[in-house]
Design a protein around this motif. Structure first.
Motif, PDB file in Angstrom:
ATOM      1  N   ARG C   9       0.845  -1.189   0.000  1.00  0.00           N
ATOM      2  CA  ARG C   9       0.000   0.000   0.000  1.00  0.00           C
ATOM      3  C   ARG C   9       0.880   1.239   0.000  1.00  0.00           C
ATOM      4  NH1 ARG C   9      -4.415  -0.944   4.619  1.00  0.00           N
ATOM      5  NH2 ARG C   9      -5.423  -2.784   3.714  1.00  0.00           N
ATOM      6  N   ASP C  10       0.742   2.012  -1.028  1.00  0.00           N
ATOM      7  CA  ASP C  10       1.470   3.283  -1.132  1.00  0.00           C
ATOM      8  C   ASP C  10       2.964   3.096  -0.827  1.00  0.00           C
ATOM      9  OD1 ASP C  10       1.683   5.985  -1.683  1.00  0.00           O
ATOM     10  OD2 ASP C  10       1.468   6.538   0.430  1.00  0.00           O
ATOM     11  N   LEU C  11       3.552   2.061  -1.403  1.00  0.00           N
ATOM     12  CA  LEU C  11       4.965   1.779  -1.127  1.00  0.00           C
ATOM     13  C   LEU C  11       5.861   2.789  -1.856  1.00  0.00           C
ATOM     14  CD1 LEU C  11       7.021  -0.265   0.173  1.00  0.00           C
ATOM     15  CD2 LEU C  11       7.144  -1.297  -2.103  1.00  0.00           C
ATOM     16  N   ARG C  12       6.765   3.370  -1.073  1.00  0.00           N
ATOM     17  CA  ARG C  12       7.727   4.321  -1.653  1.00  0.00           C
ATOM     18  C   ARG C  12       9.135   3.920  -1.225  1.00  0.00           C
ATOM     19  NH1 ARG C  12       5.255   9.161  -3.150  1.00  0.00           N
ATOM     20  NH2 ARG C  12       3.014   9.013  -2.757  1.00  0.00           N
ATOM     21  N   ARG C  22       7.294   5.186  -6.343  1.00  0.00           N
ATOM     22  CA  ARG C  22       6.555   6.389  -5.974  1.00  0.00           C
ATOM     23  C   ARG C  22       5.120   6.107  -5.548  1.00  0.00           C
ATOM     24  NH1 ARG C  22       8.761  10.033 -11.031  1.00  0.00           N
ATOM     25  NH2 ARG C  22      10.933   9.991 -10.367  1.00  0.00           N
ATOM     26  N   GLY C  23       4.980   5.272  -4.539  1.00  0.00           N
ATOM     27  CA  GLY C  23       3.645   5.057  -3.992  1.00  0.00           C
ATOM     28  C   GLY C  23       2.831   4.072  -4.803  1.00  0.00           C
ATOM     29  N   ILE C  24       3.229   2.801  -4.777  1.00  0.00           N
ATOM     30  CA  ILE C  24       2.498   1.827  -5.581  1.00  0.00           C
ATOM     31  C   ILE C  24       1.595   0.943  -4.721  1.00  0.00           C
ATOM     32  CG2 ILE C  24       4.354   1.772  -7.313  1.00  0.00           C
ATOM     33  CD1 ILE C  24       4.967  -1.084  -6.271  1.00  0.00           C
ATOM     34  N   ALA C  58      12.357   2.936   2.997  1.00  0.00           N
ATOM     35  CA  ALA C  58      11.097   2.606   2.346  1.00  0.00           C
ATOM     36  C   ALA C  58       9.970   3.063   3.268  1.00  0.00           C
ATOM     37  CB  ALA C  58      11.006   1.109   2.096  1.00  0.00           C
ATOM     38  N   SER C  59       8.863   3.505   2.663  1.00  0.00           N
ATOM     39  CA  SER C  59       7.717   3.887   3.485  1.00  0.00           C
ATOM     40  C   SER C  59       6.440   3.337   2.845  1.00  0.00           C
ATOM     41  CB  SER C  59       7.649   5.407   3.630  1.00  0.00           C
ATOM     42  OG  SER C  59       7.433   5.983   2.352  1.00  0.00           O
ATOM     43  N   GLY C  60       5.344   3.436   3.562  1.00  0.00           N
ATOM     44  CA  GLY C  60       4.099   2.823   3.109  1.00  0.00           C
ATOM     45  C   GLY C  60       3.845   1.568   3.925  1.00  0.00           C
ATOM     46  N   LYS C  61       3.119   0.626   3.322  1.00  0.00           N
ATOM     47  CA  LYS C  61       2.826  -0.606   4.052  1.00  0.00           C
ATOM     48  C   LYS C  61       3.157  -1.813   3.190  1.00  0.00           C
ATOM     49  CE  LYS C  61      -0.715   0.245   7.541  1.00  0.00           C
ATOM     50  NZ  LYS C  61      -0.358   1.610   7.909  1.00  0.00           N
TER      51      LYS C  61
END
Lengths: 293, 390, 239
Positions: C9-12, C22-24, C58-61
């Protein structure tokens, strides 16, 4: 006289090899030239000396005690010094410089705590008998050093080549990143190697302190120079290389004195080192270890 | 009210007077003579630097307890030069230009004196070595003094005694060839051997930090000398002796100034038996000055003194004696010159025996400094201690 | 529709000032074979490394059966069953083939007879590997190394097997073999996330696919549909 010189060479070579073991292990697996190894070696000597003189331990328990303490010191230095540098992806030279700093600190502590006088184990700590082999003489301690060096090296070789742990160590040595993808706890491996190297360095310090009666805060430095030569000669990071590199350097030094002159001993020994490097840049046993990203 | 000021003055006069007198007395007592000592207090050379400092401190305490010199107490500033040349230079500069001391002691090692001595000489300040025995130290210039006898004066006497005691004809050498001290000692022993017609059958060297000397000693054993000359430091020497004996090399050893320490037989024990050593100081010499020094040293430090402490103690007494014959003007340059002139004239009976300076010969028409004119004691290690060789 | 095994979720992912991913949003369901397509430098490898716990920034889930794994150490992600065969296969060339395989068993902890059985089973699938057990991996050919890598990955008992460009550097015949093997592994019930430049072959065996372009997902859908999509055809299937 040649028989005696060959025994001298074997004894000296075993000492170099013993020192180089832990040194080469840290280089091979952590990829760090640990310039504090000489200081750990020196503290190992003092640990055993204190255990023998203050607590009246026998030399074997004292050897074990020194190995444990130096192992802990090795772990501590990895934990406090090298791990943070790894975590921050510090440039290659940074860990080596950090170990120079550590060596300085440990050296100053030893000077303050033990004084600068050369000390020795009390006479009788080990039998000072001399064995006569034909025309040559070999002291018990010289004999012991050779035995212990071979045992430690054999043990380390078996550990590395024949055990699951050794397999993981070798995998980490080649690529910590790929090792991580196989579930290997790389940081724990590094810590373990630092402990192992510390314990080996401590053992070397005790044995050399015993055999040369020269325990001082400065005993590590000259050994460090020889140790670097030995691991380059043997192949950086190779355990057999430490054994053969040590014996090679011992033999080169002693035979230069025997057949030529002690004035040119270091020139010849280090000249041979250069020659080996020119002919075999990766050392006698080195596989060119290129760490993959 | 004209009486008011007068009364005020009367009331205040005694107080004012007391104030004047006390500041005057203070200025008398508060004019210590400042001397700098640059010695190796850490590092490998600290084994010499530390006893040297103890010898200085003891002498200063005794001198000040007896009222100082002409009413001035001595004030000794001590700095660690770590046995390193660059550090010795730094400390010398600090003492000369910042602390503006009257004169300097040190540095501990000959190597360092060669580096730092020229600074004192150029600044016209006395640099007084108490432990430098290398040849050529006083060639630096007329401001360099030492009360440590040159190896070159001691070695021939030592070797002559040893050769006649053991009826030796063949000698072998082992020494460290990368250190000014042992190299210079080797040179003078080598010359002495040549002059007294001894045959040199083997010469071996080692490098600083070596601990395994077996290869060299095996070779020496093969050359079958009557004496092994080992102009090195006591602790290395003890180790060399132990390894020599374990290899079956039985020839007696002869050592230089560096062997002159109880550490020799403390470490080597029976392996040191029969070793011959020359020394400017003998702990068994029964002169009153030597007795007094040793008693005071033991009382203050709870340990027996060594030669380096004795020489430092004497050096401070030599300076005190010189100052007793000096009128200090308070102008630093003049006073530094006056001390130098007075030092050259000193005669004392110290812990190391009768002492006076002798002028070093000029080198290339440049005036030299001042060496010790002293007769050495020759020891034989016997029963685990130094005894005088008859 | 079964629940998602892995959900991004929204992986950056950042490398300093550069944002590589960029937020996939991406999903792998139980038993699926998912292809992640894209050109060189599109950010595919960064996605895998973020899942495996190798990316610091890395950020997001990264939800694994509903639990966020992002920020956990690589070894605990591996232990949960997320196994990655990295680009270049990650074989230790200085170790023997046997040691390379044994490393996978070591990770299971003491396994005894169980491990031995698994070892034999896997070797039965890869007879070429069985012949070369005693050799140093560095002496093997590219095709053989591929087999060792797959054998080792299977020994790790993956719940989700992630492969980074398995076809890279192989002769066409070996590429063909590799994809056949992957299809077989998939058919036996293992979920796969396949990162590939070779879109044609990947789409042929995948259930669904995603297309990654400079850090963004631009297309997604069933593999059969994407294989017909004109944009995919022109950009990745060579017309």
């Amino acid at each position: 006289m040649l028989a005696q010189q060959l025994i001298n060479a074997l004894g000296l070579g075993a000492v170099y090899a013993l020192f180089a073991l832990g040194f080469t292990l840290v280089f091979g697996i952590l990829g760090v030239i640990n310039l504090a190894h000489g200081a750990v070696f020196m503290l190992g000597s003092y640990c055993a000396l204190l255990l023998v003189t203050r607590l009246a331990w026998g030399i074997l328990p004292a050897l074990a005690g020194a190995m444990v303490l130096c192992g802990l010191l090795g772990m501590l230095s990895d934990w406090l010094l090298l791990r943070p540098l790894r975590a921050r992806n510090a440039p290659h030279l940074a860990p080596m410089i950090a170990t120079i700093g550590l060596a300085g600190i440990l050296g100053s502590i030893a000077q303050a705590g033990f004084g600068v006088d050369t000390q020795r184990f009390p006479p009788g700590t080990i039998p000072d008998a001399v064995l006569h082999l034909g025309g040559a003489e070999i002291s018990w301690i010289q004999f012991d050093i050779i035995i212990v060096a071979v045992l430690l090296m054999g043990g380390l070789f078996v550990l590395l080549e024949r055990s699951p742990l050794g397999r993981q160590l070798r995998a980490v040595a080649e690529s910590p990143r790929h090792a991580r993808l196989l579930g290997i706890r790389v940081e724990r491996v590094f810590l373990l190697v630092a402990a192992l190297a510390g314990a080996l360095g401590g053992a070397a310090g005790v044995l050399i302190g015993l055999s040369f009666n020269a325990i001082s805060p400065f005993m590590g430095q000259p050994m460090l120079h020889k140790g670097i030569a030995v691991i380059i000669l043997g192949g950086m990071g190779d355990v057999r290389g430490a054994l053969f590199g040590g014996l090679f350097l011992g033999l080169a030094e002693v035979l230069t004195v025997t057949w030529w002159s002690s004035d040119v001993r270091d020139a010849v020994a280090f000249g041979l080192l250069l020659l080996v490097l020119v002919l075999r840049p990766s050392g006698l046993f080195g596989r060119t270890l290129i760490r993959r990203a | 009210m004209p009486s008011f000021p007068a009364r005020t003055f009367r009331t205040w006069r005694p107080l004012l007077g007391a104030l004047l007198i006390s500041t005057h007395a203070l200025s008398q007592a508060a004019a210590p003579i400042t001397i700098g000592a640059a010695e190796a207090l850490t590092g490998p050379a600290a084994q010499y630097g530390v006893p040297i400092r103890q010898g200085f401190d003891l002498a200063v305490a005794e001198i000040n307890a007896a009222g100082g010199v002409q009413g001035h107490p001595l004030q000794l500033l001590v700095e660690d030069e770590q046995g390193k040349k660059d550090q010795a230079i730094n400390v010398f500069k600090k003492f000369i230009f910042r602390d503006r001391v009257l004169m300097l002691f040190g540095p501990t090692l000959s190597n360092s004196m060669f580096a730092a001595g020229p600074i004192a000489n150029a600044a016209h300040v006395v640099a007084f070595g108490t432990s430098n025995t290398a040849t050529g130290i006083t060639d630096i210039g007329p401001w360099i003094f030492r009360n440590s006898p040159m190896e070159q004066d001691v070695a021939p006497v030592t070797l002559a005694h040893a050769a006649s005691h053991y009826q030796a004809h063949k000698v072998a050498f082992i020494y460290g060839n990368d250190d000014a001290f042992t190299r210079s000692a080797y040179d003078v022993f080598r010359m002495a051997a040549g002059k007294s017609g001894l045959a040199v059958v083997d010469t071996e060297t080692y490098a600083k930090g070596d601990v395994d000397f077996k290869a060299q000693l095996t070779k020496i054993k093969g050359s079958a000398p009557d004496l092994v000359i080992c102009p090195c430091l006591a602790e290395e020497g003890a180790n060399i002796l132990l390894q020599a004996r374990s290899l079956g090399l039985r020839a007696p050893f002869v050592g230089g100034n560096g062997f002159n320490s109880p550490r020799l037989f403390e470490i080597a024990r029976e392996a040191a038996e029969g070793t011959v050593v020359g020394s400017p100081w003998f702990d068994g010499a029964a002169t009153p000055a030597n007795r007094k020094f040793q008693d005071a040293f033991r009382a203050r430090y709870q340990t027996p003194p060594n030669q380096f402490a004795a020489q430092a103690y004497d050096a401070m007494q030599i300076v005190a004696e010189a100052l007793r014959h000096t009128t200090l003007s308070g102008r630093l340059e003049e006073d530094r010159q006056a001390v130098r002139d007075a030092l050259a004239q000193v005669h004392i009976e110290g812990a190391t025996g009768h002492f006076e300076f002798k002028r070093a010969l000029p080198v290339k028409d440049q005036p030299g400094g001042w060496d010790a004119a002293q007769k050495p004691f020759i020891y034989l290690v016997k029963g685990g201690r130094f005894t005088l060789l008859p | 529709m079964s629940a998602a095994l892995l959900e991004l979720r929204d992986l950056r992912v950042r490398y300093g000032p550069v944002e590589a991913v960029r937020g996939i949003h991406l999903e792998v369901r139980e038993g699926e074979l998912i292809a992640l397509l894209g050109a060189n430098g599109a950010g595919k490898t960064s996605v895998l490394n973020a899942i495996s716990g190798l990316c610091a920034q890395a950020s997001g889930k990264v939800l694994w059966q509903g639990i966020d794994m992002l920020g956990r150490p690589a070894e605990s992600i591996f232990a949960a069953g997320l196994v990655q065969v990295p680009e270049g296969r990650g074989i230790f060339l200085s170790l023997s083939v046997r040691d390379n395989l044994m490393l996978a068993l070591d990770a299971r902890g003491p396994s005894g007879a169980d491990g031995k059985r698994a070892f034999d089973e896997v070797l039965a699938v890869f007879p070429r590997v069985a012949e070369r057990l005693a050799q140093r991996a560095g002496e093997l050919s590219g095709g053989e190394l591929q087999m060792v890598a797959l054998a080792r990955a299977l020994l790790c008992r993956p719940r989700l097997l992630m492969l980074d460009e398995p076809s890279m550097g192989l002769a066409p015949i070996l590429v063909q073999q590799t994809f056949e093997l992957l299809a077989r592994i998939h058919a036996e019930g293992t979920s796969l996330l396949l990162v590939e430049q070779n879109a044609r072959q990947a789409l042929a065996i995948a259930d669904r696919a995603y297309v990654l372009e400079t850090g963004n997902l631009t297309l997604s859908g069933p593999a059969t549909v994407l294989a017909q999509d004109p944009r995919v055809v022109s950009a990745y299937l060579g017309g």
